[in-house]
Design an enzyme around this catalytic site. Structure first.
Site, PDB file in Angstrom:
ATOM      1  N   LEU A  65       0.809  -1.205   0.000  1.00  0.00           N
ATOM      2  CA  LEU A  65       0.000   0.000   0.000  1.00  0.00           C
ATOM      3  C   LEU A  65       0.850   1.265   0.000  1.00  0.00           C
ATOM      4  O   LEU A  65       0.306   2.374  -0.017  1.00  0.00           O
ATOM      5  CB  LEU A  65      -0.976  -0.006   1.190  1.00  0.00           C
ATOM      6  CG  LEU A  65      -2.022  -1.121   1.147  1.00  0.00           C
ATOM      7  CD1 LEU A  65      -2.971  -1.009   2.334  1.00  0.00           C
ATOM      8  CD2 LEU A  65      -2.808  -1.087  -0.158  1.00  0.00           C
ATOM      9  N   HIS A 234       4.787 -16.253  -1.813  1.00  0.00           N
ATOM     10  CA  HIS A 234       4.780 -16.464  -3.262  1.00  0.00           C
ATOM     11  C   HIS A 234       5.390 -17.818  -3.600  1.00  0.00           C
ATOM     12  O   HIS A 234       6.602 -17.980  -3.538  1.00  0.00           O
ATOM     13  CB  HIS A 234       5.614 -15.398  -3.992  1.00  0.00           C
ATOM     14  CG  HIS A 234       5.168 -13.998  -3.770  1.00  0.00           C
ATOM     15  ND1 HIS A 234       5.453 -13.300  -2.617  1.00  0.00           N
ATOM     16  CD2 HIS A 234       4.446 -13.165  -4.560  1.00  0.00           C
ATOM     17  CE1 HIS A 234       4.916 -12.083  -2.721  1.00  0.00           C
ATOM     18  NE2 HIS A 234       4.310 -11.976  -3.879  1.00  0.00           N
ATOM     19  N   ASP A 309      -1.046 -10.150  -4.985  1.00  0.00           N
ATOM     20  CA  ASP A 309       0.310  -9.749  -5.367  1.00  0.00           C
ATOM     21  C   ASP A 309       0.296  -8.326  -5.931  1.00  0.00           C
ATOM     22  O   ASP A 309       0.766  -8.059  -7.029  1.00  0.00           O
ATOM     23  CB  ASP A 309       0.885 -10.739  -6.384  1.00  0.00           C
ATOM     24  CG  ASP A 309       2.384 -10.566  -6.584  1.00  0.00           C
ATOM     25  OD1 ASP A 309       2.858 -10.894  -7.684  1.00  0.00           O
ATOM     26  OD2 ASP A 309       3.056 -10.094  -5.661  1.00  0.00           O
TER      27      ASP A 309
END
Lengths: 425, 311
Positions: A65, A234, A309
């Site tokens: 963010l 990931h 992602d």
């Protein structure tokens, strides 16, 4: 308090309560009050959900963010809105900000400002090491007290095994999830896409799958040694999936995520798009065999979660030569569409991976059940929508741009409040 | 040839390659005359934009443009990280404001010519983008081969050296395969990884394995300064296993061509007596380079037909 709402006639898909059927959902005072057929709910705003799916809203772990410090890319408010537009009701923000969220003061500031967002809820993860430099422990305990719900490496892989082991030993008693990106920096440097046939053809230096496998192996060994719960943010390769499967078979406290777009796209996208920098990602889009292995792993639960992602970038960082462009792209607004298309509309699997799995990592239950918070998403599985700017995110780059995706989000509710969708009839 | 740009040989059909080679033959004659100029591109503006060091390719393109009577302009810059100074797109926008007709670009980042070609209306010619392609080099190589061997279909071309990092090799592989030739590559395991087979070539690891049946042996330059850690050991070790000397050349046929894109590291890739020997066509490659580049500029910029206006 938000007005009561009745979601009428939608297909409620809730893996936690093993629900999959056409049911009404009555929401009162921010909480699910009733779930059943043909509910009478006088005084409630009725929203027609015929042909739509009603599910618990998604949670994303490690969303970038960019706030504080890089708000031209994204901030808590724009990210929260982008999340809501994608069906996310909770975002756990990455600490990779400027300054890094590595002290209780910065953490407290973000946690306080996060209360003012009006889209998806924003929660904060704290950095494991000072400055995310991978050397010295940050004040993780104080950050947890200041409101951090997780600790993370902010995608900057902790490659030194000695440091990683100390970090895992130290954080264990604080019992918060640890979010790590598995990788091996020495194999990643210089690589700009997946190393394989596609990179050979495109004339670009690649990152071998071995980098991810080595990273997972290192984390698995240290989880085994320390017993600390870790979430791999990931996992994108077949060999990586195999390592995760083996670790889980050994009963290790490990969960793992795959990016939504990695289930739909493979490394041929780089050349097919003529070196479009929206396809420059880390971890990179992988070979077709990897994509298929990840899809199978989502279906069998080896990969517990699908992540957006989301790494927003602007023209400054992306209108550059492929090898110089910053890796990453928007993900919040297209995660559902990409996952739905890749998993061919297997609703329970999609809801499990986008909502239930990630919520469980932070100790919450994502469900549509009486008494549970009304953090819900309503989406139209067959409604196609074009991926194109302008986005709600400040980031301008998505490798799915120009395509049509299924599963348009109609409504997102957080604590019974409409955060995306028609606010009044 | 109806295309705006020349970005690579990856997807170029055989008919276009043939058209370029045939056109180049016509232009070769001009370089033999006393007045080496035709008015074909008179008044057009050709910009060479070299972000990587190069003497011969840049001069070759510059000369090609001048022999066609175009106005030329040269930009060069060290290709340092983009956060210092102007971005490539901004430099291109500035050049665009001067209304060029063609830009010939060499850049260390693969995909740069493609990025410019998408964004601007002028012709973009790729003079080398990272490790991706160097199409004009491969075209001049193929012209040289065709001069000596005739039809390239069925011929066997061996490319030896750091194939992985070589844009010359890649463009040659794409172009030669399109023309029906067979390509075999040889080099150290770090420079000829098994993944190269995905390009449709045979991958071997000793030069001795590839010289015998080759119609062409193309040696590539080892650029030790560009290689990362542990890519190769010493020049001595390299020349022992991958260098071309007369003994090795004798394993091939006396008609086998020896080629090199230049500049040569004498004693590393090949010994001086091979470089200067009868089978070496290295200097012909350079001559053909100017002709090929004239042909490219002519075909892409749509100059006047060669027929009338010869000086």
């Amino acid at each position: 308090m938000p007005e009561p709402i009745l979601l009428r006639g939608g297909r409620v898909v809730c893996p936690v309560t093993a629900t999959d059927g056409v049911l009404d959902v009555h929401i009162v005072d921010g909480v699910v009050a009733e779930v059943g057929a043909d509910l009478a709910a006088a005084g409630a705003r009725e929203i027609d959900c015929t042909h739509a799916i009603v599910a618990p809203g998604w949670t994303d772990l490690g969303t970038e963010l960019c706030d504080p410090g890089m708000c031209y890319r994204e901030d808590l408010i724009s990210g929260s809105e982008a999340g809501a537009a994608g069906g996310f009701t909770t975002l756990v923000a990455s600490p990779a900000t400027d300054p890094v969220v590595d002290t209780p003061a910065v953490a407290a500031d973000v946690v306080a400002r996060a209360k003012t967002v009006s889209g998806a809820q924003v929660m904060q993860s704290g950095a494991l090491t000072i400055g995310l430099a991978g050397e010295r422990l940050a004040e993780v305990g104080l950050m947890v007290e200041a409101g951090c719900v997780a600790l993370a490496d902010g995608r900057r892989t902790l490659a030194d095994a000695d440091v990683l082991r100390r970090v895992l030993q130290y954080v264990r008693p604080f019992d918060v999830p640890v979010l790590l990106r598995p990788g091996e920096p020495s194999l990643e440097k210089g690589g700009v896409m997946h190393e394989g046939a596609a990179s050979m053809h495109a004339g670009l230096r690649g990152i071998p799958a071995a980098a991810e496998e080595l990273g997972i192996a290192r984390i698995v060994a240290l989880v085994r040694a320390t017993g600390t719960r870790v979430h791999l943010t990931h996992v994108t390769t077949a060999s990586g999936v195999a390592r995760v499967r083996a670790a889980k078979a050994d009963g290790l406290p490990l969960t793992a995520a795959v990016p939504a777009r990695h289930l739909l796209l493979n490394d041929q996208a780089v050349e097919a798009s003529v070196y479009d920098t929206a396809t420059r990602l880390l971890p990179p889009l992988r070979a077709e065999a990897d994509r298929l292995a990840c899809l199978a792993a989502v279906r069998d639960g080896t990969l517990d979660t699908i992540t957006a992602d989301h790494v927003p970038w602007t023209r400054v960082e992306k209108e550059l030569e492929f090898m110089h462009a910053s890796p990453g792209a928007n993900g919040l607004e297209t995660a559902l569409g990409a996952a739905w298309a890749a998993l061919e509309g297997e609703a329970a699997t999609v809801v499990q991976a986008l909502a239930v799995g990630p919520a469980a990592v932070i100790g919450r239950t994502a469900q549509v059940a009486v008494g549970a918070p009304a953090d819900l998403v309503v989406f139209h599985p067959k409604r196609e929508w074009p991926v194109a700017a302008p986005y709600r995110s400040r980031g301008g780059f998505d490798p799915l741009a120009g395509r049509s995706l299924p599963a348009a989000v109609g409504l997102t509710l957080v604590a019974g409040e409409v955060v995306y969708g028609p606010r009044t009839d | 040839m109806r295309r705006k740009d020349l970005l690579g040989l990856k997807n170029m059909p055989a008919e276009e390659i043939t058209e370029i080679l045939d056109t180049a033959v016509g232009f070769r004659a001009i370089s033999e005359r006393r007045i080496k100029k035709v008015p074909t591109l008179r008044g057009r503006t050709v910009v060479t934009f070299f972000m990587e060091n190069s003497t011969r390719t840049r001069l070759s393109f510059d000369l090609a443009a001048k022999r066609l009577s175009a106005d030329t302009l040269g930009f060069s810059a060290s290709s340092s990280a983009t956060n210092k100074g102007e971005t490539l797109m901004d430099t291109a926008r500035n050049i665009d404001a001067m209304k060029p007709d063609a830009i010939i670009i060499r850049h260390s980042a693969a995909g740069s010519p493609h990025m410019l070609a998408k964004a601007f209306p002028w012709t973009v010619i790729n003079a080398g983008d990272g490790i991706n392609e160097h199409p004009s080099q491969a075209l001049l190589d193929m012209l040289t081969m065709r001069d000596h061997l005739g039809d390239l279909a069925g011929k066997r071309v061996a490319i030896v050296g750091d194939v992985f990092h070589s844009r010359v090799a890649r463009s040659n592989i794409f172009g030669l395969q399109t023309m029906g030739a067979e390509v075999v590559v040889a080099g150290p395991g770090t420079m000829c990884p098994p993944d190269m087979a995905h390009l449709g070539v045979e991958v071997r690891h000793r030069i001795d394995d590839v010289v015998e049946d080759a119609d062409v042996i193309m040696m590539l330059r080892i650029q030790q300064e560009r290689l990362g850690a542990a890519m190769m050991s010493t020049n001595r070790e390299y020349s022992q296993f991958y260098g071309l000397d007369l003994d090795r050349l004798r394993l091939a046929s006396p008609e086998t061509l020896v080629m090199h894109p230049g500049p040569i590291n004498r004693g590393v890739e090949m010994t001086p007596d091979v470089a200067d020997g009868t089978q070496s066509v290295i200097l012909e490659q350079v001559t053909n380079g100017v002709a090929i580049r004239m042909a490219l500029l002519y075909l892409l910029l749509g100059g006047e037909p060669l027929g009338e206006d010869h000086a």
